[in-house]
Design a protein around this motif. Structure first.
Motif, PDB file in Angstrom:
ATOM      1  N   ALA A   8       0.840  -1.209   0.000  1.00 20.22           N
ATOM      2  CA  ALA A   8       0.000   0.000   0.000  1.00 20.22           C
ATOM      3  C   ALA A   8       0.868   1.249   0.000  1.00 20.22           C
ATOM      4  CB  ALA A   8      -0.941  -0.012   1.201  1.00 20.22           C
ATOM      5  N   LEU A   9       1.966   1.238   0.780  1.00 22.84           N
ATOM      6  CA  LEU A   9       2.860   2.383   0.848  1.00 22.84           C
ATOM      7  C   LEU A   9       3.556   2.618  -0.499  1.00 22.84           C
ATOM      8  CD1 LEU A   9       4.026   4.536   2.678  1.00 22.84           C
ATOM      9  CD2 LEU A   9       5.827   2.936   3.314  1.00 22.84           C
ATOM     10  N   ALA A  14       3.982   5.683  -5.567  1.00 21.19           N
ATOM     11  CA  ALA A  14       3.984   5.681  -7.030  1.00 21.19           C
ATOM     12  C   ALA A  14       2.881   6.577  -7.576  1.00 21.19           C
ATOM     13  CB  ALA A  14       3.812   4.262  -7.556  1.00 21.19           C
ATOM     14  N   GLY A  15       1.733   6.545  -6.940  1.00 21.00           N
ATOM     15  CA  GLY A  15       0.623   7.398  -7.377  1.00 21.00           C
ATOM     16  C   GLY A  15       0.947   8.871  -7.203  1.00 21.00           C
ATOM     17  N   ALA A  16       1.576   9.223  -6.072  1.00 23.08           N
ATOM     18  CA  ALA A  16       1.952  10.622  -5.834  1.00 23.08           C
ATOM     19  C   ALA A  16       3.001  11.073  -6.844  1.00 23.08           C
ATOM     20  CB  ALA A  16       2.479  10.789  -4.416  1.00 23.08           C
ATOM     21  N   ALA A  20       2.616  14.073  -9.666  1.00 24.47           N
ATOM     22  CA  ALA A  20       3.563  15.183  -9.757  1.00 24.47           C
ATOM     23  C   ALA A  20       4.108  15.317 -11.174  1.00 24.47           C
ATOM     24  CB  ALA A  20       4.703  14.991  -8.761  1.00 24.47           C
ATOM     25  N   LEU A  21       4.462  14.210 -11.798  1.00 22.95           N
ATOM     26  CA  LEU A  21       4.965  14.248 -13.170  1.00 22.95           C
ATOM     27  C   LEU A  21       3.899  14.740 -14.143  1.00 22.95           C
ATOM     28  CD1 LEU A  21       7.027  10.950 -13.343  1.00 22.95           C
ATOM     29  CD2 LEU A  21       7.892  13.283 -13.327  1.00 22.95           C
TER      30      LEU A  21
END
Length: 158
Positions: A8-9, A14-16, A20-21
């Motif tokens: 989950a972490l 990866a989602g954050a 950002a990209l």
């Protein structure tokens, strides 16, 4: 920490990162579309040589007040960065591929002027490439090279 928590972490990180990209890419695209993007060349000269008496180098001086110009030392003490952008954003239609190919994008003139200023300051003359032997235009390959060369004049790359 158990395996599910680690997964989950990792997924949250990866989602954050992806968000950002995506945000950075969107900001770059908007800057490119509204014409507010700086065009920069690095010149192997001191800042005082690039813009003496706060006058822009030729051929950038031909644009008059239509350009916003900045000069700053290049990173790593590697010369000077000369940056320019149009004060009035270019119309969105001029950024389209057909407009650029036809040479109607006003930013192409700024790019060309930056390259010529770099050449004049470093070599004392505007350096031009030799005409390619296949650029005669009487063959299919020659026509393709001619079109690519015409586009490269305003974009800086072939």
């Amino acid at each position: 920490m158990n395996r599910l928590a680690r997964t989950a972490l990792v997924l949250a990180g990866a989602g954050a990162g992806a968000a950002a990209l995506r945000g950075a890419a969107t900001a770059r695209r908007r800057a490119r579309e509204n014409g507010s993007r700086w065009m920069v060349v690095t010149i192997n000269r001191a800042p005082t040589d690039v813009m003496p008496r706060d006058t822009p180098p030729s051929p950038l001086d031909e644009f008059g007040d239509a350009l916003e110009i900045t000069v700053r030392p290049a990173p790593g003490d590697r010369g000077t960065e000369l940056a320019a952008r149009l004060r009035e954003p270019a119309p969105p239609a001029s950024a389209s591929l057909p407009s650029r190919l036809a040479g109607k994008d006003p930013r192409q003139g700024v790019r060309r002027a930056l390259r010529e200023a770099k050449s004049l300051l470093e070599a004392g003359e505007v350096m031009l490439p030799d005409a390619p032997p296949t650029g005669r235009g009487d063959t299919a390959g020659g026509k393709a090279v001619g079109l690519a060369s015409k586009r490269a004049g305003g974009e800086g790359v072939l």
